[in-house]
Design a protein around this motif. Structure first.
Motif, mmCIF file in Angstrom:
data_model
loop_
_atom_site.group_PDB
_atom_site.id
_atom_site.type_symbol
_atom_site.label_atom_id
_atom_site.label_comp_id
_atom_site.label_asym_id
_atom_site.label_seq_id
_atom_site.Cartn_x
_atom_site.Cartn_y
_atom_site.Cartn_z
ATOM 1 N N GLN A 14 0.904 -1.120 -0.123
ATOM 2 C CA GLN A 14 -0.037 0.207 -0.048
ATOM 3 C C GLN A 14 0.760 1.234 0.106
ATOM 4 O O GLN A 14 0.315 2.223 -0.534
ATOM 5 C CB GLN A 14 -0.892 -0.028 1.181
ATOM 6 C CG GLN A 14 -1.867 1.366 1.279
ATOM 7 C CD GLN A 14 -2.842 1.146 0.010
ATOM 8 O OE1 GLN A 14 -3.480 0.245 -0.152
ATOM 9 N NE2 GLN A 14 -2.881 2.304 -0.841
ATOM 10 N N ARG A 37 2.192 1.853 -3.559
ATOM 11 C CA ARG A 37 1.125 2.253 -4.576
ATOM 12 C C ARG A 37 0.709 3.840 -4.138
ATOM 13 O O ARG A 37 0.641 4.667 -4.833
ATOM 14 C CB ARG A 37 -0.160 1.122 -4.555
ATOM 15 C CG ARG A 37 0.243 0.028 -5.099
ATOM 16 C CD ARG A 37 -1.012 -0.534 -5.003
ATOM 17 N NE ARG A 37 -0.876 -1.913 -5.383
ATOM 18 C CZ ARG A 37 -1.306 -2.237 -6.874
ATOM 19 N NH1 ARG A 37 -1.623 -1.377 -7.755
ATOM 20 N NH2 ARG A 37 -1.200 -3.669 -7.168
ATOM 21 N N ASP A 38 0.822 4.057 -2.709
ATOM 22 C CA ASP A 38 0.506 5.553 -2.354
ATOM 23 C C ASP A 38 1.609 6.477 -2.806
ATOM 24 O O ASP A 38 1.355 7.643 -3.107
ATOM 25 C CB ASP A 38 0.161 5.406 -0.804
ATOM 26 C CG ASP A 38 -0.878 4.996 -0.267
ATOM 27 O OD1 ASP A 38 -1.869 4.669 -1.315
ATOM 28 O OD2 ASP A 38 -1.003 4.628 0.881
ATOM 29 N N LEU A 96 3.647 6.052 -5.153
ATOM 30 C CA LEU A 96 3.377 6.307 -6.711
ATOM 31 C C LEU A 96 2.251 7.199 -7.275
ATOM 32 O O LEU A 96 2.504 8.139 -8.059
ATOM 33 C CB LEU A 96 3.391 4.899 -7.247
ATOM 34 C CG LEU A 96 4.837 4.253 -7.262
ATOM 35 C CD1 LEU A 96 4.297 2.696 -7.847
ATOM 36 C CD2 LEU A 96 5.423 4.667 -8.296
ATOM 37 N N GLN A 97 1.207 6.863 -6.410
ATOM 38 C CA GLN A 97 0.211 7.902 -6.817
ATOM 39 C C GLN A 97 0.330 9.385 -6.618
ATOM 40 O O GLN A 97 0.023 10.192 -7.217
ATOM 41 C CB GLN A 97 -1.188 7.400 -6.092
ATOM 42 C CG GLN A 97 -2.459 8.094 -6.384
ATOM 43 C CD GLN A 97 -2.776 7.971 -7.835
ATOM 44 O OE1 GLN A 97 -3.022 6.738 -8.392
ATOM 45 N NE2 GLN A 97 -2.899 9.094 -8.664
ATOM 46 N N THR A 98 0.959 9.510 -5.327
ATOM 47 C CA THR A 98 1.460 10.929 -5.083
ATOM 48 C C THR A 98 2.389 11.370 -6.093
ATOM 49 O O THR A 98 1.974 12.429 -6.158
ATOM 50 C CB THR A 98 2.115 10.921 -3.708
ATOM 51 O OG1 THR A 98 1.140 10.418 -2.737
ATOM 52 C CG2 THR A 98 2.317 12.312 -3.172
ATOM 53 N N LEU A 147 2.521 10.569 -9.223
ATOM 54 C CA LEU A 147 2.035 10.779 -10.346
ATOM 55 C C LEU A 147 1.277 11.971 -10.284
ATOM 56 O O LEU A 147 1.214 12.984 -11.373
ATOM 57 C CB LEU A 147 1.250 9.584 -10.777
ATOM 58 C CG LEU A 147 1.916 8.366 -11.311
ATOM 59 C CD1 LEU A 147 1.162 7.322 -11.261
ATOM 60 C CD2 LEU A 147 2.620 8.551 -12.547
ATOM 61 N N HIS A 148 0.615 12.337 -9.385
ATOM 62 C CA HIS A 148 -0.096 13.547 -9.030
ATOM 63 C C HIS A 148 0.484 14.968 -9.076
ATOM 64 O O HIS A 148 0.070 15.800 -9.705
ATOM 65 C CB HIS A 148 -1.153 13.321 -7.873
ATOM 66 C CG HIS A 148 -2.000 14.432 -7.595
ATOM 67 N ND1 HIS A 148 -3.040 14.868 -8.200
ATOM 68 C CD2 HIS A 148 -1.611 15.690 -6.707
ATOM 69 C CE1 HIS A 148 -3.396 15.969 -7.883
ATOM 70 N NE2 HIS A 148 -2.626 16.437 -6.680
ATOM 71 N N GLN A 158 1.830 15.331 -12.580
ATOM 72 C CA GLN A 158 0.483 15.725 -13.664
ATOM 73 C C GLN A 158 0.419 17.266 -13.310
ATOM 74 O O GLN A 158 0.138 17.971 -14.329
ATOM 75 C CB GLN A 158 -0.639 14.922 -13.372
ATOM 76 C CG GLN A 158 -1.724 15.395 -14.267
ATOM 77 C CD GLN A 158 -1.262 14.959 -15.850
ATOM 78 O OE1 GLN A 158 -0.832 14.024 -16.158
ATOM 79 N NE2 GLN A 158 -1.587 15.892 -16.771
#
Length: 198
Positions: free
Chosen positions: A6, A9-10, A12-14, A16-17, A20
Motif C-alpha cells: 500500500q 502504491r500510495d 507512486l500515486q502521490t 504521479l499526481h 501531472q
C-alpha cells in the motif's frame, strides 16, 4: 494488500499526481527554461556552475554537477560544474573554526565570480548555510537559482530564479528536483555541444 504494498502504491500515486500538476503548470516550465538559458549563457561566457545543499540535497547537488562535468547523454568536452561540499577537509575546517552556517558562503566568497551560476538546493528554502551562500553569490554578481519546496522559504526572496515544487513532502520534492535537474542537463548539453550526427 499488505502495508508495504500500500505504501508503494500510495507513493507512486502521490508522485504521479504531483508530476501531472507540474506538467500542466506553464509558469514552472517557463522558470526551468529561464534557468536553463542562464546556465547556457554562463558557459558561453566561460563561466562556472556551482551547486550546494545538505543531506539528500547535497547528494543531488553532486549528482547534477557530475552530469555536467562528466557527460550526460553523449561524449563531449567537460563543463565546469562542482558541488561545494566535496572538499571534506575544507568543510570540516570551516565548520569547526567558524560555523556550519559559513561553509558555503565562505567558499563562494573565494570562487564565485560575476556571471557564474549558483544552484542552491533546499526543500524548505531555509537552510542557513545555503541561504548565506545565495546572499554571498548575489554580492558577487552570480546568477542565483533556488530549488525548493512550495513555500520557497527564505530563498524565495533572494534568488534570481526559483524552482518551487508545489509540495511539502521532502522525498517527492527531491525527486522532482532531480527530474528537472536532469532535464536541464540534457538541454544544456545539447545547446553547448550540438550533435552533428546521430
Amino acid at each position: 494488500m499488505n502495508r508495504a504494498a500500500q505504501t508503494i502504491r500510495d507513493n507512486l500515486q502521490t508522485s504521479l499526481h504531483l508530476r501531472q500538476r507540474l506538467l500542466e503548470d506553464d509558469a514552472t516550465t517557463e522558470t526551468v527554461t529561464r534557468i536553463t538559458q542562464a546556465i547556457i549563457d554562463c558557459y558561453a561566457s566561460d563561466g562556472k556552475v556551482f551547486f550546494c545543499g545538505n543531506g539528500g540535497s547535497a547528494a543531488d547537488a553532486q549528482h547534477l554537477a557530475a552530469e555536467l562535468s562528466g557527460r550526460y547523454y553523449y561524449d563531449r568536452p567537460p563543463l565546469f560544474a562542482e558541488a561545494l561540499h566535496v572538499n571534506t577537509s575544507y568543510i570540516t575546517a570551516v565548520a569547526n573554526d567558524y560555523s556550519f552556517a559559513e561553509i558555503y558562503s565562505r567558499w563562494v566568497t573565494a570562487i564565485g565570480r560575476k556571471g557564474d551560476v549558483l544552484i542552491a538546493m533546499s526543500t524548505s528554502g531555509n537552510s542557513e548555510n545555503v541561504v548565506r551562500a545565495v546572499k554571498k553569490g548575489n554580492e558577487n554578481g552570480m546568477v542565483t537559482v533556488g530549488f525548493t519546496g512550495e513555500s520557497g522559504g527564505k530563498l524565495a526572496g533572494l534568488c534570481d530564479h526559483l524552482l518551487a515544487i508545489p509540495s511539502t513532502d521532502t522525498p517527492r520534492i527531491q525527486e522532482l528536483h532531480m527530474l528537472y535537474g536532469h532535464t536541464i542537463c540534457e538541454i544544456v548539453e545539447r545547446a553547448v555541444f550540438p550533435k552533428t550526427t546521430d
